[in-house]
Scaffold this motif. Structure first.
Motif, mmCIF file in Angstrom:
data_model
loop_
_atom_site.group_PDB
_atom_site.id
_atom_site.type_symbol
_atom_site.label_atom_id
_atom_site.label_comp_id
_atom_site.label_asym_id
_atom_site.label_seq_id
_atom_site.Cartn_x
_atom_site.Cartn_y
_atom_site.Cartn_z
ATOM 1 N N PHE A 160 0.846 -1.195 0.000
ATOM 2 C CA PHE A 160 0.000 0.000 0.000
ATOM 3 C C PHE A 160 0.879 1.242 0.000
ATOM 4 N N LEU A 161 0.550 2.215 -0.859
ATOM 5 C CA LEU A 161 1.416 3.381 -1.074
ATOM 6 C C LEU A 161 1.293 4.437 0.020
ATOM 7 N N GLU A 162 0.190 4.483 0.729
ATOM 8 C CA GLU A 162 -0.038 5.548 1.706
ATOM 9 C C GLU A 162 -0.363 4.962 3.080
ATOM 10 N N PRO A 163 0.611 4.297 3.706
ATOM 11 C CA PRO A 163 0.330 3.716 5.035
ATOM 12 C C PRO A 163 0.156 4.763 6.130
ATOM 13 N N TRP A 164 0.551 6.009 5.868
ATOM 14 C CA TRP A 164 0.425 7.063 6.885
ATOM 15 C C TRP A 164 -1.031 7.388 7.185
ATOM 16 N N ARG A 165 -1.952 6.958 6.346
ATOM 17 C CA ARG A 165 -3.368 7.218 6.589
ATOM 18 C C ARG A 165 -3.928 6.366 7.730
ATOM 19 N N PHE A 166 -3.170 5.380 8.173
ATOM 20 C CA PHE A 166 -3.611 4.498 9.251
ATOM 21 C C PHE A 166 -2.646 4.622 10.425
ATOM 22 N N GLU A 167 -3.134 4.294 11.587
ATOM 23 C CA GLU A 167 -2.312 4.300 12.789
ATOM 24 C C GLU A 167 -2.670 3.108 13.659
ATOM 25 N N LEU A 168 -1.689 2.669 14.448
ATOM 26 C CA LEU A 168 -1.893 1.511 15.318
ATOM 27 C C LEU A 168 -2.574 1.944 16.617
ATOM 28 N N ARG A 169 -3.533 1.121 17.031
ATOM 29 C CA ARG A 169 -4.231 1.384 18.284
ATOM 30 C C ARG A 169 -4.357 0.089 19.066
ATOM 31 N N VAL A 170 -4.202 0.203 20.375
ATOM 32 C CA VAL A 170 -4.243 -0.952 21.277
ATOM 33 C C VAL A 170 -5.588 -0.982 21.981
ATOM 34 N N GLU A 171 -6.206 -2.159 22.018
ATOM 35 C CA GLU A 171 -7.503 -2.345 22.657
ATOM 36 C C GLU A 171 -7.477 -3.607 23.506
ATOM 37 N N PRO A 172 -8.311 -3.669 24.537
ATOM 38 C CA PRO A 172 -8.410 -4.921 25.317
ATOM 39 C C PRO A 172 -8.992 -6.040 24.455
ATOM 40 N N ASN A 173 -8.428 -7.219 24.606
ATOM 41 C CA ASN A 173 -8.922 -8.387 23.882
ATOM 42 C C ASN A 173 -9.972 -9.078 24.736
ATOM 43 N N MET A 174 -11.232 -8.798 24.430
ATOM 44 C CA MET A 174 -12.334 -9.316 25.224
ATOM 45 C C MET A 174 -12.847 -10.626 24.619
ATOM 46 N N ILE A 175 -12.978 -11.642 25.456
ATOM 47 C CA ILE A 175 -13.515 -12.940 25.047
ATOM 48 C C ILE A 175 -14.988 -12.970 25.420
ATOM 49 N N THR A 176 -15.848 -13.009 24.412
ATOM 50 C CA THR A 176 -17.298 -12.976 24.636
ATOM 51 C C THR A 176 -17.993 -14.305 24.320
#
Length: 247
Positions: A160-176
């Motif tokens: 992908f040519l424009e990876p700057w459009r996305f950012e990494l985010r951390v979330e809790p891994n909930m088991i439902t």
């Protein structure tokens, strides 16, 4: 000797089987038995998948997960839906017990912790067809060819040519939810799989199914020194000419 006895002798001769034919019949019967076991295991796994999921009364957290999200400024733009559609196809998710996603790594005879690297999905030519991208979305990818030191082969990926459009985010891994469990079904699967492994029948079964029980890379990839540049191509295509006329 009468004609009737001669005919009976000929019929008896054709009914009797040679030693080689007997061995062949025993081998074919064994192969049919292995294929029958394989079909039974496949049907049991299909039943296991059909059990579905069971919702938990009290969901719980199991570590953390990290994935790519649209940046806030991109989300407010007019093309937010376009880039979100691309992200849904090339997004990756990493799970970890640590919130900072650090992994242990050895550096100069000492161990330290570094943040685990995460990239967007870079499909190959075969995987790109499965993504079903339209022409406008394909223009956002660049074809990159690199050498893989592990497999010692050249590989082609689409980045992908424009990876700057996305950012990494951390979330809790909930088991439902969790998979439904059937003890009788699990015991049947374990019994058949253990029988195949203990008697070393998997090699023969793989040969019956795929024609080879070697490693998958030996079938998919061909060594560079054995590659024939004319394989699958006509002489005109190989020489780069539309017409080839012999004088």
């Amino acid at each position: 000797m009468s004609i009737l006895k001669i005919e009976e002798l000929h019929i008896l001769q054709y009914q009797l089987k040679t030693k080689r034919q007997k061995k062949r019949l025993v081998k074919e019967a064994k192969d049919k038995y292995l294929l029958k076991i394989h079909r039974s295991i496949s049907s049991l796994y299909a039943e296991k998948r059909a059990l579905g999921w069971v919702e938990l009364e009290e969901p719980y957290q199991k570590g953390w997960k990290r994935s790519f999200k649209l940046r806030d400024d991109v989300k407010r733009s007019k093309k937010s839906g376009f880039y979100q559609h691309i992200l849904d196809k090339i997004n990756t998710t990493v799970y970890s017990d640590r919130k900072d996603f650090k992994v242990k790594k050895k550096r100069r005879s000492q161990y330290g912790y570094v943040v685990k690297v995460q990239k967007l999905f870079e499909p190959c030519e075969y995987q790109l067809k499965g993504l079903k991208l339209n022409d406008r979305e394909l223009q956002q990818f660049c074809k990159v060819t690199s050498y893989n030191k592990l497999t010692k082969r050249w590989k082609t990926n689409y980045v992908f040519l424009e990876p700057w459009r996305f950012e990494l985010r951390v979330e809790p891994n909930m088991i439902t939810k969790h998979r439904a469990y059937d003890p009788l079904l699990e015991s049947s699967i374990d019994e058949l799989t253990n029988y195949m492994w203990k008697n070393d029948f998997n090699k023969r079964l793989r040969k019956l199914l795929d024609g080879c029980y070697g490693h998958w890379s030996a079938k998919m990839f061909e060594k560079e020194k054995y590659k024939n540049p004319m394989k699958g191509n006509s002489l005109n295509a190989f020489l780069g000419k539309e017409h080839w006329v012999l004088n």
